[in-house]
Design an enzyme around this catalytic site. Sequence first.
Site, PDB file in Angstrom:
ATOM      1  N   HIS A 123       0.817  -1.223   0.000  1.00 35.71           N
ATOM      2  CA  HIS A 123       0.000   0.000   0.000  1.00 35.71           C
ATOM      3  C   HIS A 123       0.850   1.272   0.000  1.00 35.71           C
ATOM      4  O   HIS A 123       0.317   2.356  -0.255  1.00 35.71           O
ATOM      5  CB  HIS A 123      -0.916   0.043   1.224  1.00 35.71           C
ATOM      6  N   ASP A 160      -2.676 -10.875  -2.171  1.00 40.94           N
ATOM      7  CA  ASP A 160      -3.198 -10.322  -0.914  1.00 40.94           C
ATOM      8  C   ASP A 160      -4.656  -9.883  -1.147  1.00 40.94           C
ATOM      9  O   ASP A 160      -5.007  -9.486  -2.254  1.00 40.94           O
ATOM     10  CB  ASP A 160      -2.336  -9.114  -0.512  1.00 40.94           C
ATOM     11  N   HIS A 162      -6.144  -7.313  -0.297  1.00 40.25           N
ATOM     12  CA  HIS A 162      -6.263  -5.882  -0.584  1.00 40.25           C
ATOM     13  C   HIS A 162      -5.512  -5.538  -1.869  1.00 40.25           C
ATOM     14  O   HIS A 162      -4.450  -6.111  -2.134  1.00 40.25           O
ATOM     15  CB  HIS A 162      -5.680  -5.062   0.572  1.00 40.25           C
TER      16      HIS A 162
END
Length: 306
Positions: A123, A160, A162
């Site tokens: 992220h 993942d 996300h």
Amino acid sequence: MINIIFSQEYKNHDTGNHPESIERIKVVNNLIKEEYSKHNLIEPTIADKKIISLVHDLDYVNKIYDSIPNSGFTYFDPDTIASPNSLKSYLLAVGGSVDAVNYILDNTNKDVFFCAHRPPGHHAEINKAMGFGVFNNVAISAQYALNSGKFKKILIVDFDVHHGNGTQHIFENNPNIFYASSHQYPFYPGTGSLNEVGVGNIFNCPLPSDCDSSSFRSLFRKNIVDKIDIKFDLIYFSAGFDAHKLDPLASINLEDNDFYWVTKIVLEKFANNVPIISILEGGYNMKGLYNGLNNHLKKLVEYSNE
Ligand SMILES: [Zn+2]
């Protein structure tokens, strides 16, 4: 035989009562001890600012160094927490991810590396900490690998739960680094729709809430495996295990062996005796993390022995 880059130091990145906890790396450590102790265990080295600023703004990197607290916690965002020993974990996680490339450059065989570190990094944006991580380990490593001149086409597969907004944004204009991600959508961090395609190098596979094993497999085939028709010189996994059905942070219901399946299908389609670097991202249920990672590593071991 695979190579596992690991340090006990990751137990000192204290995040208090947070899902991205010290407990996670203890679980990974137990798995390595119980199932992979005969493999090659390597200590990571510390990355320097020059390496980190391959993808991050130097001003941002300096800000992170200067923000580490002497006691207690600093919050880079509501989810991303630093404590006095955190910087060392950040630098070892980047360092280990880049070390893997250096080991591969020194060899000619199809080395397989797993970087067992925390916090996750996918992220982290060019100038912003997000989603538990401050530096984008996989992006820094892939950029370093591309700069070496040895690899012409690099693939990053991110399973993942996300979407790896940071990784996508860093590479969305780079035709030599492909980013393919399966993730719950719509969901945190908000990015990752089918129409985000970069310069033809971004392949998103949104998964609906409550997606089960068979839907995951058919969507992953349709949106990633069947859409990309290239063999790559180097393949990364952003290996997160929070799409496991036990995970508390999301609502995708993958089984243990889906992590074996996804590793296998990627290697069969895209890897032709090439090196692999797998980088740990999320996974917040301890049993889901242990079993998911074990399935992923099992396939990496098989690939390394083929
Ligand atoms: Zn995640």
